[in-house]
Design a protein around this motif. Structure first.
Motif, short mmCIF file in Angstrom:
data_model
loop_
_atom_site.label_atom_id
_atom_site.label_comp_id
_atom_site.label_asym_id
_atom_site.label_seq_id
_atom_site.Cartn_x
_atom_site.Cartn_y
_atom_site.Cartn_z
N THR A 1 -7.44 4.35 6.92
CA THR A 1 -8.18 5.55 6.56
C THR A 1 -9.40 5.69 7.47
O THR A 1 -9.71 4.81 8.26
CB THR A 1 -8.67 5.47 5.09
N ALA B 1 0.83 -1.21 0.00
CA ALA B 1 0.00 0.00 0.00
C ALA B 1 0.86 1.25 0.00
O ALA B 1 0.60 2.20 -0.75
CB ALA B 1 -0.93 -0.01 1.22
N ASP C 1 -0.72 4.63 -1.24
CA ASP C 1 -1.98 4.59 -0.50
C ASP C 1 -1.72 4.64 0.99
O ASP C 1 -0.66 4.25 1.47
CB ASP C 1 -2.75 3.30 -0.83
#
Length: 112
Positions: free
Chosen positions: A64, A55, A60
């Protein structure tokens, strides 16, 4: 060309799942074999850093705000129950039976 790439990736993914099932069965085998919790901990200790690195490499975020959404929490709880159940099935039944049931799951979900 995209279809061929997709087919190759699917075959590789299925081979990876089959190998994981074999390693789970081997880890649980014998009188001194590991329990389901220990096996899942080992998988997590290898898998989490690997997927976090992938990730990060793709730019990324690893965690989150979506991770704490109630729908996501319920989905993850379902995944936990399913993973514990399937890992227990692999350790307690013949590998061929557990694999056959896993292959039939998409049909059962579609039927439902």
């Amino acid at each position: 060309m995209d279809n061929l790439r997709g087919a190759v990736l699917m075959v590789a993914a299925m081979a990876g799942f089959a190998l994981e099932d074999v390693f789970i069965k081997l880890a649980a085998a014998g009188g001194g074999g590991l329990g389901t919790g220990q096996i899942l901990l080992m998988i997590a200790l290898v898998g989490c850093p690997f997927f976090a690195a992938v990730a990060k490499a793709q730019g990324d975020r690893v965690i989150t705000r979506d991770a704490v959404h109630p729908a996501m929490i319920w989905r993850n709880l379902g995944e936990v129950v399913g993973t514990i159940g399937f890992t227990t099935a692999i350790t307690q039944t013949p590998l061929s039976s557990a694999s056959a049931i896993a292959q039939a799951m998409p049909l059962a979900v579609t039927f439902g």
